[in-house]
Design an enzyme around this catalytic site. Structure first.
Site, PDB file in Angstrom:
ATOM      1  CG  ASN A 237      -0.236  -0.030   2.506  1.00 58.92           C
ATOM      2  OD1 ASN A 237       0.512   0.890   2.820  1.00 58.92           O
ATOM      3  ND2 ASN A 237      -0.435  -1.089   3.300  1.00 58.92           N
ATOM      4  CE  LYS A 315       8.405 -12.443 -13.696  1.00 55.11           C
ATOM      5  NZ  LYS A 315       9.117 -11.886 -14.824  1.00 55.11           N
ATOM      6  CG  ASP A 333      -6.617  -6.000  13.987  1.00 59.14           C
ATOM      7  OD1 ASP A 333      -5.772  -5.382  14.652  1.00 59.14           O
ATOM      8  OD2 ASP A 333      -7.577  -5.464  13.420  1.00 59.14           O
ATOM      9  CE  LYS A 365     -11.148   0.883  11.471  1.00 56.46           C
ATOM     10  NZ  LYS A 365     -10.593   1.341  10.208  1.00 56.46           N
TER      11      LYS A 365
HETATM   12  O1  C5P Z   1      -8.682  -1.972  10.571  1.00 58.87           O
HETATM   13  P1  C5P Z   1      -7.796  -0.884  10.175  1.00 58.87           P
HETATM   14  O2  C5P Z   1      -6.702  -1.319   9.252  1.00 58.87           O
HETATM   15  O3  C5P Z   1      -8.458   0.362   9.670  1.00 58.87           O
HETATM   16  O4  C5P Z   1      -7.142  -0.445  11.579  1.00 58.87           O
HETATM   17  C1  C5P Z   1      -6.105   0.401  11.652  1.00 58.87           C
HETATM   18  C2  C5P Z   1      -5.342   0.166  12.928  1.00 58.87           C
HETATM   19  O5  C5P Z   1      -5.201  -1.218  13.200  1.00 58.87           O
HETATM   20  C3  C5P Z   1      -3.946   0.702  12.805  1.00 58.87           C
HETATM   21  O6  C5P Z   1      -3.521   1.095  14.091  1.00 58.87           O
HETATM   22  C4  C5P Z   1      -3.169  -0.496  12.307  1.00 58.87           C
HETATM   23  O7  C5P Z   1      -1.794  -0.401  12.610  1.00 58.87           O
HETATM   24  C5  C5P Z   1      -3.861  -1.629  13.051  1.00 58.87           C
HETATM   25  N1  C5P Z   1      -3.875  -2.887  12.311  1.00 58.87           N
HETATM   26  C6  C5P Z   1      -3.173  -3.954  12.804  1.00 58.87           C
HETATM   27  N2  C5P Z   1      -3.196  -5.161  12.169  1.00 58.87           N
HETATM   28  C7  C5P Z   1      -3.915  -5.321  11.041  1.00 58.87           C
HETATM   29  C8  C5P Z   1      -4.645  -4.249  10.517  1.00 58.87           C
HETATM   30  C9  C5P Z   1      -4.599  -3.048  11.175  1.00 58.87           C
HETATM   31  O8  C5P Z   1      -2.500  -3.804  13.829  1.00 58.87           O
HETATM   32  N3  C5P Z   1      -3.921  -6.498  10.442  1.00 58.87           N
END
Ligand code: C5P
Length: 429
Positions: A237, A315, A333, A365
């Site tokens: 990203n 590849k 997460d 969130k």
């Molecule tokens: O769910 P989202 O990506 O919007 O959440 C953002 C927050 O969650 C940020 O603090 C990001 O670093 C954390 N995050 C995480 N692990 C993930 C996705 C997001 O720690 N897989």
């Protein structure tokens, strides 16, 4: 790229001299060179061999070395440095400096130099508090010498109070600050090939707010993650890592021990920060958990939500008409995992990149991830003008008690304000 900065480190005679060894390591790691001068009493605590090995430079111990004088006279030695650092600066050395006494190599250099000087005192609490020492320090400051405040705490002599040498990371931050943080020093200030440095060379805090996060461990994640598809391709990203790096720099400036778990970004490591480089979300999760315990965690990384189910060993070839299907699986997460962790940081802060209904989504969130604050930013806008990768940020800070809005600010300023808010929060616990 500017030439790398050169430090002349004078090591005085005190038990804290052993910490000079770690300081040399940090100075070198941040891209500067260092040459050491060891006083006679300093040599009772550390050996020239240790300092020479760590600095990879000859160590100077006496005024009366014919060899040294022939190769580099003491006047030249005192002037070639961009900064002279005295660490530890003993009460005796400070007193001699005030009196202009030059009876050994260290004090002669200090009298002969036209380079800026930073003194890092360390001594017994009563010696520090003695009227003579306090008078000397006031005079040295008037003379233009920068004198750091010692830390407070238990001392090697068994007493308690101010007089401890600050942690080497904090000394390095001060060195970088004194040097104006030019590129090639510790990469803290000025423009580098990827944009502005995290803190624009400005100290995060007024000198009187002395290192309010001292003794705290702050864990920060930053940057994107790369999820490999095959040996040459990956899912990524647009996160640049700049906001997270600026926060890590601001926390270190405030005296915290900082671990920065960084995804793949090309940014210099802020001074005084321990950086752990990772590539994938799974590696980031492991690095974050290995860094625990921490009093504060700030999860700024834009972690990829999905990774490929399996990674092709070779590849993937463009064969036939149909593109190769990508099977994706959800990444853990990391933030939510920390919230459930038995070593959950006392203050857990998430970031949220939103393109609409920022405050509403951020509140949702906060609950979903069981963290304490969400810093939500608006990442809408065309590529190139968006917050992602840009120099500025506009944020909503959503906490259990309300929402604050910080309109468009440089990322360094968002970092400073966020760290100031953290300091305030920790003071109220
Ligand atoms: O769910 P989202 O990506 O919007 O959440 C953002 C927050 O969650 C940020 O603090 C990001 O670093 C954390 N995050 C995480 N692990 C993930 C996705 C997001 O720690 N897989």
């Amino acid at each position: 790229m500017a030439k790398s900065k050169h430090i002349l480190l004078i090591i005085g005679g005190g038990i804290a001299a052993y910490k000079a060894a770690e300081l040399i390591r940090l100075i070198r790691k941040s891209g500067m060179t260092v040459r050491c001068v060891l006083t006679e009493s300093g040599a009772q605590f550390v050996t020239p061999m240790t300092l020479a090995a760590l600095s990879e430079n000859e160590v100077h111990t006496t005024l009366w070395s014919l060899k040294d004088e022939a190769e580099m006279g003491h006047i030249q030695l005192s002037r070639e440095a961009d900064l002279i650092v005295i660490c530890p600066a003993t009460a005796n050395l400070l007193a001699k400096m005030v009196g202009g006494i030059a009876d050994d190599l260290a004090t002669t250099l200090l009298l002969a130099t036209d380079s800026p000087v930073l003194a890092v005192p360390a001594m017994n609490v009563r010696m520090w508090q003695h009227a003579a020492t306090q008078r000397n320090i006031a005079q040295l400051r008037k003379d233009g010498i920068k004198v750091m405040h010692p830390d407070e705490g238990a001392m090697a002599c068994g007493e308690f109070g101010p007089g401890r040498l600050p942690e080497p990371e904090a000394i390095l931050s001060e060195i970088v600050r004194q040097l104006g943080g030019e590129p090639g020093s510790a990469g803290l200030a000025g423009e580098n090939e990827l944009g502005a440095n995290p803190l624009d060379g400005q100290p995060a805090f007024a000198p009187d707010q002395h290192r309010p996060l001292h003794g705290k461990h702050v864990l920060v994640t930053a940057g994107p993650t790369h999820e490999p598809i095959d040996p040459v391709r990956y899912i990524a990203n647009r996160s640049s890592g700049r906001q997270g790096f600026a926060i890590a720099a601001a926390a270190a400036e405030a005296g915290a021990r900082v671990t920065l778990v960084a995804g793949p970004v090309h940014l210099p490591t802020p001074a005084g920060v321990l950086r752990v480089d990772v590539e994938t979300a799974l590696e980031m999760e492991r690095a974050v958990q290995n860094a625990l315990p921490a009093e504060v965690a700030i999860m700024v990384a834009a972690v990829a939500d999905w990774r490929t189910d399996s990674q092709a060993g070779q590849k993937i070839k463009k064969e036939g008409a149909a593109p190769a299907p990508l099977q994706l699986t959800e990444n853990p997460d990391i933030l939510a995992g920390l919230a459930r962790h038995e070593q959950r940081p006392g203050l857990l802060i998430g970031f949220a990149a939103e393109t609409e209904k920022i405050a509403d989504h951020a509140k949702a969130k906060l609950e979903k991830k069981s963290c304490d604050w969400i810093v939500a930013n608006d990442v809408s806008g065309p590529v190139g003008e968006s917050v992602m990768g840009g120099a500025d940020n506009s944020v909503h800070i959503v906490t259990g008690t309300g929402t604050e809005i910080w309109e468009r600010l440089p990322k360094a300023e968002v970092a400073r304000r966020l760290v100031a808010k953290i300091i305030e929060e920790l003071a109220n616990v």
